[in-house]
Write a protein that holds these residues in place. Structure first.
Motif, short mmCIF file in Angstrom:
data_model
loop_
_atom_site.label_atom_id
_atom_site.label_comp_id
_atom_site.label_asym_id
_atom_site.label_seq_id
_atom_site.Cartn_x
_atom_site.Cartn_y
_atom_site.Cartn_z
N ASN A 134 41.81 37.56 22.22
CA ASN A 134 42.35 38.27 23.39
C ASN A 134 42.24 39.79 23.23
O ASN A 134 42.77 40.54 24.05
N PHE A 135 41.53 40.24 22.19
CA PHE A 135 41.35 41.67 21.99
C PHE A 135 40.60 42.28 23.17
O PHE A 135 39.57 41.77 23.62
N ALA A 136 41.14 43.37 23.71
CA ALA A 136 40.52 44.11 24.82
C ALA A 136 40.25 43.22 26.03
O ALA A 136 39.15 43.20 26.59
N ARG A 150 33.94 47.92 23.05
CA ARG A 150 35.09 48.04 22.15
C ARG A 150 34.95 47.09 20.97
O ARG A 150 35.31 47.43 19.83
N MET A 151 34.44 45.90 21.20
CA MET A 151 34.20 44.98 20.09
C MET A 151 33.17 45.56 19.14
O MET A 151 33.33 45.49 17.92
N LYS A 152 32.14 46.14 19.70
CA LYS A 152 31.07 46.72 18.88
C LYS A 152 31.60 47.87 18.02
O LYS A 152 31.28 47.98 16.83
N GLN A 153 32.46 48.68 18.61
CA GLN A 153 32.97 49.84 17.89
C GLN A 153 33.86 49.43 16.72
O GLN A 153 33.72 49.93 15.60
N ILE A 154 34.76 48.49 16.96
CA ILE A 154 35.65 48.07 15.88
C ILE A 154 34.88 47.32 14.80
O ILE A 154 35.17 47.44 13.60
N ALA A 155 33.86 46.57 15.21
CA ALA A 155 33.05 45.84 14.23
C ALA A 155 32.25 46.80 13.36
O ALA A 155 32.14 46.62 12.14
N GLU A 156 31.70 47.84 13.97
CA GLU A 156 30.90 48.80 13.20
C GLU A 156 31.77 49.61 12.25
O GLU A 156 31.37 49.91 11.12
N ARG A 157 32.95 49.97 12.70
CA ARG A 157 33.87 50.71 11.84
C ARG A 157 34.28 49.85 10.64
O ARG A 157 34.33 50.32 9.50
N THR A 158 34.58 48.59 10.91
CA THR A 158 34.97 47.66 9.84
C THR A 158 33.82 47.45 8.87
O THR A 158 34.01 47.45 7.64
N ALA A 159 32.61 47.30 9.40
CA ALA A 159 31.44 47.09 8.55
C ALA A 159 31.20 48.29 7.64
O ALA A 159 30.88 48.13 6.45
N ARG A 196 35.04 45.64 27.22
CA ARG A 196 35.24 44.81 26.02
C ARG A 196 34.04 44.79 25.08
O ARG A 196 34.20 44.95 23.86
N PRO A 197 32.81 44.58 25.57
CA PRO A 197 31.68 44.55 24.63
C PRO A 197 31.56 45.81 23.79
O PRO A 197 31.33 45.75 22.57
#
Length: 432
Positions: free
Chosen positions: A281-283, A295-304, A292-293
């Motif tokens: 349910n994120f974003a 925002r998912m990409k940004q958090i995934a790239e930061r985590t990576a 949403r796409p």
């Protein structure tokens, strides 16, 4: 007060403040929340009406009166003068994070309007504040006497992350100049090429919960009674660590924990991606839903980027519904962003074992298949014991279905005095 010099140093601090802002915590508990925000706006100390006479007598001037102010009124009055890249959420009668609010010029909110749930909640206000925050903001703190989903859910839906830190102290000091103090430590790991994947057996794998809980993993309790138990290395228990929050709020602690990693076989798992949120349910609410796409990409790239920097190869996530298409989209985003990701572990909010041990596969950009392994069994006091889980595994084996059994250990559960990897060892003894 005004003091003389002490060993040559000026120890009088009153000249740092312009005056005081006033609360009435007995009649209006929310006045303390409002005053915390007013404190950094008016460069003033916080004084309650019961103590006001003392400060007036010592020459302080009242800069703002918050005695009758609600949190909603404070937001309307002060939001344009606050930094909206983070938020602190705390109960009205607690003070642990107020210095952090003041130091960084943040807004502070409470969900319960009083110290009891009977006073009502600021649900509508919370939604408004979450829309006001910048994308991917950290909501630091917690609430009391409410189920965590009551506030984690809206935080996640608006594209932010919750961080359990309501019993943390001195974050202003431990996080000071964190960007200049980034540790270079690497997590210890095994080479997956050394594993015999053709070997057929009944395997058990253990991992401990609540690594996203900042106030838990910075304590001696975590180190002494969980992370450094001798049984951790023997059972090869994996540990969730909220590494992204640690390197900002307590980088020296992150360095220390990697140094103390019990064994390369005790896998360090990056937890959730910077804070507590649900991948499915994120974003999905408000202005975040339309983006949403990205925002998912940004958090995934930061985590990576962080995982690569510290050699962390496994990610841990949580979902409300592990089988949802929205959750799988977030998992694919994590895989797409990280060419060094070796696997993901996942639990469901309720129950933890909602994924039933199933493995979902996602192909990365290099064409490799990356598994997301869901918990099959859990050790949770009152719900399942080491003996019950070992019996279930044995029954499954006798039915002709040996394989891999991922077991999540609830951090706060104790079984006849055994918790964490000690409980895992108790299960192993019963299983064998």
């Amino acid at each position: 007060k005004t003091y003389g010099k002490w060993e040559g140093y000026d120890v009088t601090v009153r000249n740092l403040f312009d005056g005081y802002v006033l609360t009435d915590l007995v009649k209006n508990p929310e006045s303390g929340i409002a005053a915390t925000v007013a404190s950094h706006i008016y460069n003033s100390i916080i004084v309650d009406v019961r103590d006001e006479e003392f400060f007036v007598r010592n020459g302080y001037q009242k800069k703002y009166d918050c005695t009758a102010m609600t949190t909603a009124q404070a937001f309307e009055q002060f939001k344009d003068r606050c930094d909206n890249s983070a938020l602190v959420m705390m109960p009205v009668n607690t003070g642990e994070l107020r210095d952090y609010v003041i130091q960084h010029g943040l807004f502070m909110c409470n969900l319960n309007k009083t110290a009891s749930v009977s006073g009502g909640q600021n649900y509508a206000l919370l939604e408004e504040i979450l829309e006001w925050l910048k994308p991917h903001s950290q909501v630091i703190g917690w609430e009391q006497n409410l189920g965590e989903a009551a506030f984690v859910d809206p935080v996640s839906k608006h594209g932010h992350m919750m961080l359990a830190a309501d019993w943390s102290y001195n974050m202003g000091a431990t996080s000071r100049r964190y960007s200049e103090r980034q540790p270079s430590a690497l997590a210890k790991s095994i080479n997956p090429r050394s594993i015999d994947y053709d070997k057929k057996a009944n395997y058990l794998g253990f991992f401990l919960t609540d690594g996203d809980n900042y106030q838990f993993i910075i304590t001696d309790n975590f180190e002494d009674n969980y992370y450094c138990l001798p049984s951790a290395a023997r059972t090869k228990t994996a540990f969730e660590l909220g590494s992204q929050s640690l390197i900002q709020l307590a980088p020296s602690r992150f360095d220390y924990l990697l140094e103390k990693q019990p064994s390369p076989e005790c896998t360090i798992m990056e937890t959730f991606g910077g804070g507590y949120f649900y991948i499915d349910n994120f974003a999905t609410a408000g202005k975040a839903a339309a983006d949403r796409p990205a925002r998912m990409k940004q958090i995934a790239e930061r985590t990576a980027a962080h995982m690569r920097q510290h050699g962390i190869k496994v990610l841990h996530v949580m979902a409300k519904d592990l089988n949802s298409e929205a959750g799988k989209q977030m998992l694919q985003a994590f895989v797409d962003a990280n060419d060094q990701l070796e696997g993901i572990t996942a639990v469901q909010y309720s129950p933890y074992v909602g994924g039933k041990g199933n493995v979902m596969w996602f192909t990365n950009k290099a064409g490799y298949d990356i598994p997301c392994i869901t918990a099959k069994y859990m050790l949770w006091d009152g719900l399942s014991s080491p003996t019950q889980v070992s019996s279930a595994i044995n029954a499954s084996s006798k039915a002709g279905t040996p394989g891999f059994n991922p077991i999540v250990i609830h951090a706060w559960s104790s079984f006849s005095g055994k918790q964490a990897s000690d409980a895992a060892e108790k299960l192993l003894h019963a299983w064998i």
